[in-house]
Every structure is written in structure tokens, then in C-alpha cells.
Design a protein around this motif. Sequence first.
Motif, mmCIF file in Angstrom:
data_model
loop_
_atom_site.group_PDB
_atom_site.id
_atom_site.type_symbol
_atom_site.label_atom_id
_atom_site.label_comp_id
_atom_site.label_asym_id
_atom_site.label_seq_id
_atom_site.Cartn_x
_atom_site.Cartn_y
_atom_site.Cartn_z
ATOM 1 N N GLN A 53 -26.310 -49.565 -24.426
ATOM 2 C CA GLN A 53 -26.791 -50.492 -25.439
ATOM 3 C C GLN A 53 -27.669 -49.756 -26.448
ATOM 4 N N SER A 54 -28.119 -48.585 -26.071
ATOM 5 C CA SER A 54 -28.943 -47.726 -26.915
ATOM 6 C C SER A 54 -28.628 -46.289 -26.501
ATOM 7 N N PRO A 55 -29.051 -45.309 -27.278
ATOM 8 C CA PRO A 55 -28.752 -43.925 -26.907
ATOM 9 C C PRO A 55 -29.209 -43.586 -25.494
ATOM 10 N N GLN A 56 -28.359 -42.887 -24.759
ATOM 11 C CA GLN A 56 -28.635 -42.506 -23.376
ATOM 12 C C GLN A 56 -28.460 -40.993 -23.224
ATOM 13 N N ARG A 57 -29.389 -40.370 -22.505
ATOM 14 C CA ARG A 57 -29.305 -38.952 -22.200
ATOM 15 C C ARG A 57 -29.409 -38.791 -20.683
ATOM 16 N N VAL A 58 -28.366 -38.274 -20.059
ATOM 17 C CA VAL A 58 -28.360 -38.143 -18.600
ATOM 18 C C VAL A 58 -27.840 -36.757 -18.204
ATOM 19 N N TRP A 59 -28.120 -36.397 -16.943
ATOM 20 C CA TRP A 59 -27.575 -35.159 -16.395
ATOM 21 C C TRP A 59 -27.235 -35.384 -14.926
ATOM 22 N N TYR A 60 -26.390 -34.503 -14.382
ATOM 23 C CA TYR A 60 -25.958 -34.618 -12.989
ATOM 24 C C TYR A 60 -25.721 -33.220 -12.428
ATOM 25 N N ARG A 61 -25.634 -33.144 -11.143
ATOM 26 C CA ARG A 61 -25.241 -31.897 -10.484
ATOM 27 C C ARG A 61 -24.542 -32.263 -9.187
ATOM 28 N N GLY A 62 -23.676 -31.365 -8.729
ATOM 29 C CA GLY A 62 -23.008 -31.634 -7.471
ATOM 30 C C GLY A 62 -21.671 -30.938 -7.370
ATOM 31 N N PRO A 63 -20.992 -31.134 -6.234
ATOM 32 C CA PRO A 63 -19.708 -30.465 -6.007
ATOM 33 C C PRO A 63 -18.567 -31.130 -6.751
ATOM 34 N N PHE A 121 -25.095 -40.124 -25.104
ATOM 35 C CA PHE A 121 -24.274 -41.181 -25.693
ATOM 36 C C PHE A 121 -25.019 -41.891 -26.813
ATOM 37 N N GLY A 122 -24.247 -42.350 -27.800
ATOM 38 C CA GLY A 122 -24.806 -43.201 -28.842
ATOM 39 C C GLY A 122 -25.359 -42.464 -30.042
ATOM 40 N N ILE A 123 -25.146 -41.150 -30.125
ATOM 41 C CA ILE A 123 -25.620 -40.361 -31.268
ATOM 42 C C ILE A 123 -24.427 -39.591 -31.814
ATOM 43 N N ALA A 124 -23.967 -39.956 -33.004
ATOM 44 C CA ALA A 124 -22.752 -39.371 -33.565
ATOM 45 C C ALA A 124 -23.020 -38.177 -34.465
ATOM 46 N N THR A 125 -24.283 -37.904 -34.757
ATOM 47 C CA THR A 125 -24.629 -36.877 -35.735
ATOM 48 C C THR A 125 -24.741 -35.493 -35.096
ATOM 49 N N PRO A 126 -24.584 -34.425 -35.892
ATOM 50 C CA PRO A 126 -24.561 -33.067 -35.334
ATOM 51 C C PRO A 126 -25.893 -32.580 -34.795
#
Length: 428
Positions: free
Chosen positions: A98-108, A131-136
Motif C-alpha cells: 500500500q506504500s513503498p516497502q523495503r525488505v530482505w531475506y536469507r536462506g537456502p 517495492f513502490g518506487i519506480a525512479t532510478p
Amino acid sequence: MSQYRAIRGMVDILPDDTPLWQMLEQTASDVLGAHGYQEIRTPIVESTDLFARSIGEVTDIVEKEMYSFPDRNDESLSLRPEGTASTVRAMVQHNLIQSPQRVWYRGPMFRYERPQKGRQRQFHQLGVEAFGIATPDLDAELLLMCRQWWKRLGIDDVLTLELNTIGSGEARQRYKAALTDYLRGHFDALDDDSQRRLDTNPLRILDTKSESTQAVLKGAPSMSTFLDDESRAHHDRLCELLSLAGLSFVPNPNLVRGLDYYNKTVFEWTTDKLGAQATVCGGGRYDAMVSQFGGRDTAGCGFAAGLERLILLLQALDVEASADPDLYIISSDENALGKAMLEADRIRSEFPTLNVVQHLGGGSFKSQFKRADKSGAAWAMVFGEEEVAQGTVTLKPLRSRDEQMTLDREGLNKFLAQLEALAQDVEE
């Protein structure tokens, strides 16, 4: 009975190796947290269709490399071969975009490939998705964030950023048609793998290692001539931002990445220290993927780093991470052991950053000191009959020429505070 062994291509990471893994992962966690990225954890098993739809049904991963199987309801499931599709699925399913999201993950992750150095069937990735940010400026942030990670690991001087743009989906389709027409006219000069890909995934021919095919590609149409204006402007601004930040890169017009969901920016971090397995991190934009999974039209961009290859690179550069104890506690008898256990518990509570190991299982002083030395501990803390009677401890240096000392509780606390401060200075 025959001895059980790990499945081919699925490797045990042993205790002597895990400190380097922990350092690698903790460094990444620190960098990502400082940029406002939050961790997400998704299942290892997903619907096979999830990956076929996002990665591409005619990619090598889906056609040949996935571990897929029917469950008891006869639904086709797969061990995840990469992390982006699962992350996007979770974002859409839980209505998080619903708004810009910044996430990270790790694993096999899992792919049925020919095992070799730096390429296993169970391998580990650390990935980042935004997600949610289209600009460079987002693309630039991800690349600068990578550089921060490399700097903290001490490997930034042996990694090269290769950068390209593959345009919009429509531009890529026009280029794919032109490239296919050109390559059909040189079909006999292509290597066997490229001949097979011509009908299924012709863009992957661009990054072939075959010298004969590379010679053919020198006369192929250029992707840059098919770029749409928006993608060209996006790429030019990204290059400008990277130049302003002092992040050098190498333009690579043949870089396409192996997954169908990419558009516009694609990139890889490569090194010349690992032979054929040169790429340690790669990613790019996937602006149509969220809507493809049933979410609203949302831009996306991310990358994934291969942890096994980063470990190999750290080892090639002789980067070390130690988990050696600060203290190894030795006791003379059962009475001393009881006192030592109480004191060890107190030290761990009051000085939580110190690594304290207590000798268990009995044995002579000589054998315990041998264990202490083998552990790599900096100091042996001795609880003998005399120390127990007087309420003191003896500290014997194992790695330096410092003097042995016997201390009461107050003196011990001062010593431990200094030891803790020294350990923190070394980490920083």
C-alpha cells in the motif's frame, strides 16, 4: 551398516566455517538495517506454478533445475530456486504494498545443477527487494548499499559492477525478434546450447561463454537501438547518480540475467578471483511482477547475493572471522567446578559480549590447559583449591606475554571490563 552421507550437491557447513558465515550475514544485516530494510521470511516450498509464471516456463531453471514433486493432494510443489517470487507472493497475499516497502531475506535455495566449486544444489542467498518506487534513485540506492556491504567485508576493491538496461517488456520483445532473425542466419556457427536456446530463450545467448557464438554476436543487432525513451532516460539518470556517488561501473550490453521477469536495469557484481564462477551478486528491476501475481501495478527492484561464492571470495582473500573464547574456565575438583559454574554464569550476565567457555567432564589441570589452549581462548581462568578458599581466581594468558595474575571479585570485574572494551574496539 553403510554410513549415511549428505546428498550430492548439498554441503554441510561445519563449526570451523560458521564464524565466517555469521560475520558475512551480520555485516549484511547491519548495512540493510541502517538503510531501513526489514527482514522477511518465506516458506522453502511454494506452488510450482509460482516459479513457472515469474521466472519463465522456458528458462533453464524451470525446465531442468527445479526440485518439484506432487503432494498428497496431487498439487505440484517446488523447493524455491530463488527468493524474489516468494517475496512478491507474500507482499501481494498480505496486502503489504500500500506504500513503498523495503525488505530482505536469507536462506537456502535449490536447483538441480552439476555440483562444482561455488555452485551447489542447495545454496544460500541473501536477497533484497524494494517495492513502490519506480525512479532510478532506488536502483542507485541498492547498488550503493551493495558497495557498503563490500567495504565492510573488505572486498570492494576486487568486485566490479557490470550494468545494462534491457528496456521495457515491449522493447525487449522487439529486440528479441530482431536478434532471433539474425541468429537464425548464423545457426550452424552457434554452439549446441545456443542453438537450443534460440527457440526458447534467445536473450540468454548474449551471455554465452562460447567463443564461436561470441564471434557471431559481434555482428548482432544492438539492444540499445530498440530501447524506449523512458528506459533510456531511466538508465541515463541512474548512471548519473552512480557517477555522482563515485561508484564506477562497466557497461555490459550483453548482460540480460537469466530470469524472464526483469526489465530496465540489470546488473551483476563480478570478480576475477573465483575463476568461472565470477558473479557473486546480481539483480535488477521487475516492474510488472506484482501485477502479474494479482496485485496492483507496482514497481519493484532487487538483488540477490550468493553466499557460498562470497565465502569463497573471503577465503581467497584470507579474510578471517574468529569465534575463539575470551575465557576458558578450569576447575580443580567438583567443589571448584560448582563455584566456577556460578561465576561463569555471573560473568555472562554482567559482561554479555565476552565469550566464556567452561571445561566440563573433569580431567587433570594439564589436560584442561591443553583443551584451553586448543580452544583458542585468550585467557585461562583457574579455580583451584586455594582460589576457592580465598575467594579469588587466577588468570593465565594463553596468547600473549602478559603476567599471570590472581584477582579478587573487584579486580576481576575491572579486568573483564577492560577485556570487553578491547574486544569491542577490535570488532569496530
